[in-house]
Each structure stands twice: as structure tokens, then as C-alpha cells.
Design a protein around this motif. Structure first.
Motif, PDB file in Angstrom:
ATOM      1  N   PRO A 146      -4.853   2.126   2.749  1.00  0.00           N
ATOM      2  CA  PRO A 146      -5.215   2.784   4.010  1.00  0.00           C
ATOM      3  C   PRO A 146      -4.417   4.072   4.210  1.00  0.00           C
ATOM      4  N   LYS A 147      -5.095   5.148   4.548  1.00  0.00           N
ATOM      5  CA  LYS A 147      -4.426   6.430   4.776  1.00  0.00           C
ATOM      6  C   LYS A 147      -3.659   6.436   6.100  1.00  0.00           C
ATOM      7  N   ARG A 148      -4.035   5.558   7.002  1.00  0.00           N
ATOM      8  CA  ARG A 148      -3.393   5.499   8.320  1.00  0.00           C
ATOM      9  C   ARG A 148      -2.445   4.301   8.397  1.00  0.00           C
ATOM     10  N   GLY A 149      -1.741   4.061   7.304  1.00  0.00           N
ATOM     11  CA  GLY A 149      -0.862   2.904   7.178  1.00  0.00           C
ATOM     12  C   GLY A 149       0.217   2.811   8.230  1.00  0.00           C
ATOM     13  N   ASP A 150       0.799   3.947   8.616  1.00  0.00           N
ATOM     14  CA  ASP A 150       1.867   3.924   9.634  1.00  0.00           C
ATOM     15  C   ASP A 150       1.362   3.360  10.955  1.00  0.00           C
ATOM     16  N   GLU A 151       0.135   3.696  11.322  1.00  0.00           N
ATOM     17  CA  GLU A 151      -0.453   3.190  12.563  1.00  0.00           C
ATOM     18  C   GLU A 151      -0.725   1.686  12.473  1.00  0.00           C
ATOM     19  N   ILE A 152      -1.071   1.226  11.279  1.00  0.00           N
ATOM     20  CA  ILE A 152      -1.379  -0.192  11.085  1.00  0.00           C
ATOM     21  C   ILE A 152      -0.108  -1.029  11.136  1.00  0.00           C
ATOM     22  N   VAL A 153       0.933  -0.567  10.445  1.00  0.00           N
ATOM     23  CA  VAL A 153       2.196  -1.315  10.390  1.00  0.00           C
ATOM     24  C   VAL A 153       2.884  -1.346  11.760  1.00  0.00           C
ATOM     25  N   LYS A 155      -1.411  -3.543 -13.932  1.00  0.00           N
ATOM     26  CA  LYS A 155      -1.035  -3.471 -15.348  1.00  0.00           C
ATOM     27  C   LYS A 155      -1.906  -2.501 -16.141  1.00  0.00           C
ATOM     28  N   ASP A 156      -3.117  -2.196 -15.645  1.00  0.00           N
ATOM     29  CA  ASP A 156      -4.009  -1.241 -16.302  1.00  0.00           C
ATOM     30  C   ASP A 156      -3.840   0.177 -15.775  1.00  0.00           C
ATOM     31  N   GLY A 157      -2.902   0.368 -14.851  1.00  0.00           N
ATOM     32  CA  GLY A 157      -2.624   1.697 -14.314  1.00  0.00           C
ATOM     33  C   GLY A 157      -3.478   2.101 -13.131  1.00  0.00           C
ATOM     34  N   PHE A 158      -4.274   1.171 -12.597  1.00  0.00           N
ATOM     35  CA  PHE A 158      -5.125   1.488 -11.441  1.00  0.00           C
ATOM     36  C   PHE A 158      -4.341   1.297 -10.140  1.00  0.00           C
ATOM     37  N   GLY A 159      -4.579   2.181  -9.193  1.00  0.00           N
ATOM     38  CA  GLY A 159      -3.937   2.085  -7.893  1.00  0.00           C
ATOM     39  C   GLY A 159      -4.459   0.899  -7.108  1.00  0.00           C
ATOM     40  N   ARG A 160      -3.560   0.164  -6.523  1.00  0.00           N
ATOM     41  CA  ARG A 160      -3.887  -0.996  -5.685  1.00  0.00           C
ATOM     42  C   ARG A 160      -2.989  -0.946  -4.450  1.00  0.00           C
ATOM     43  N   CYS A 161      -3.203  -1.894  -3.567  1.00  0.00           N
ATOM     44  CA  CYS A 161      -2.406  -1.950  -2.343  1.00  0.00           C
ATOM     45  C   CYS A 161      -2.207  -3.399  -1.929  1.00  0.00           C
ATOM     46  N   ARG A 162      -0.975  -3.739  -1.592  1.00  0.00           N
ATOM     47  CA  ARG A 162      -0.675  -5.061  -1.045  1.00  0.00           C
ATOM     48  C   ARG A 162      -0.628  -4.944   0.474  1.00  0.00           C
ATOM     49  N   LEU A 163      -1.422  -5.767   1.149  1.00  0.00           N
ATOM     50  CA  LEU A 163      -1.309  -5.901   2.597  1.00  0.00           C
ATOM     51  C   LEU A 163      -0.414  -7.114   2.810  1.00  0.00           C
ATOM     52  N   VAL A 164       0.776  -6.898   3.333  1.00  0.00           N
ATOM     53  CA  VAL A 164       1.749  -7.968   3.532  1.00  0.00           C
ATOM     54  C   VAL A 164       1.640  -8.412   4.982  1.00  0.00           C
ATOM     55  N   MET A 165       1.398  -9.721   5.170  1.00  0.00           N
ATOM     56  CA  MET A 165       1.141 -10.230   6.514  1.00  0.00           C
ATOM     57  C   MET A 165       2.026 -11.425   6.837  1.00  0.00           C
ATOM     58  N   GLN A 166       2.218 -11.646   8.111  1.00  0.00           N
ATOM     59  CA  GLN A 166       2.874 -12.879   8.544  1.00  0.00           C
ATOM     60  C   GLN A 166       1.922 -14.022   8.215  1.00  0.00           C
TER      61      GLN A 166
END
Length: 145
Positions: A46-53, A81-92
Motif C-alpha cells: 500500500p502506498k498510503r501505509g503510514d495512514e494505515i498503520v 526468494k525469486d526477487g519479486f516485491g511482496r508485502c507483509r501486513l502484520v496484524m494483531q
């Protein structure tokens, strides 16, 4: 004001099943000595990650309706591992039932503003929160909820 995400909970049939998945993952994390956070990996960051966190949640769509949420505490971009961009959404690891609202299928996730977010079910009505989920769905389909 925090921003939320909404995402399909693919393969999940109920809030109870989602809670079971989260509990399973927490048991595995506990055994491995990892932090007790529910992590969901997505392809895009998400490009608006600061607002989400800053207090946002991930709202889960289950069987065609927004049904539950989990509070997002971090967003961690990484390369797989293949070099593709991913994102972890860390939640309670706490799944909170929300007042059900119909939502059509879509791909990926969507931003969700606080004024669009349904209220938590416990706050909406204690008697509704105590109902079994299939009964809530049926009453919603009949237009009674």
C-alpha cells in the motif's frame, strides 16, 4: 484519521473459520518462538501505509460480505526468494466481527475510509453479536438486519 484496507478472505466460509486459522498460526508461531502477530502476505505494498498503520484495520470479506477485521500494526515490504516485491501486513491476532455489509468480489485489496467502515458487531448490538453467524447472514439476506 486512519485508513483501512478491505480484502477477500479466499477459502474461508465464516468468521469462526478465520479465527481458527489465526489461532493455528499463533500456535505455530508460539512453538517456533516467533512474535504472536498474524501476518498476511500480499503482492502489492500500500502506498498510503503510514495512514494505515496509524490505527487502520484489514477488513475481511467472507462469503460476499464484509464480516470481520483485524488491526494492522505494521506493513513490511520485502523481496521473495525469486526477487519479486511482496508485502507483509502484520496484524494483531484478534478477529473482530463487524456489522455485516454486502461487498462484491474484487481482486487484491482496496482502501477503505473510516466513514465507510462498518461498526464492530459488539458495539452495534449485543443481541446481534450473540447470534450464530448463519442466522445473521440469513436475516441480512432477508433485509431484517
Amino acid at each position: 484519521m486512519p485508513l483501512h484496507l478491505v480484502k477477500l478472505c479466499v477459502g474461508c466460509e465464516s468468521i469462526k473459520e478465520l479465527r481458527g486459522w489465526v489461532a493455528e498460526r499463533m500456535a505455530t508461531a508460539r512453538k517456533k518462538g516467533l512474535p504472536l502477530h498474524h501476518i498476511h502476505v500480499t503482492r502489492m505494498t500500500p502506498k498510503r501505509g503510514d495512514e494505515i498503520v496509524a490505527g487502520g484495520s484489514l477488513y475481511w470479506v467472507i462469503r460476499g460480505e464484509i464480516a470481520a477485521r483485524e488491526k494492522i500494526i505494521a506493513i513490511e515490504p520485502f523481496r521473495d526468494k525469486d526477487g519479486f516485491g511482496r508485502c507483509r501486513l502484520v496484524m494483531q491476532p484478534k478477529v473482530i466481527a463487524v456489522s455485516p455489509r454486502p461487498m462484491r468480489p474484487f481482486q487484491g485489496w482496496r482502501y477503505f475510509t473510516p466513514d465507510s467502515a462498518p461498526p464492530d458487531l459488539g458495539k452495534a448490538a449485543a443481541s446481534v453479536a450473540a447470534m450464530p453467524e448463519p442466522l445473521r447472514r440469513e436475516l441480512r439476506d432477508l433485509g431484517l438486519l
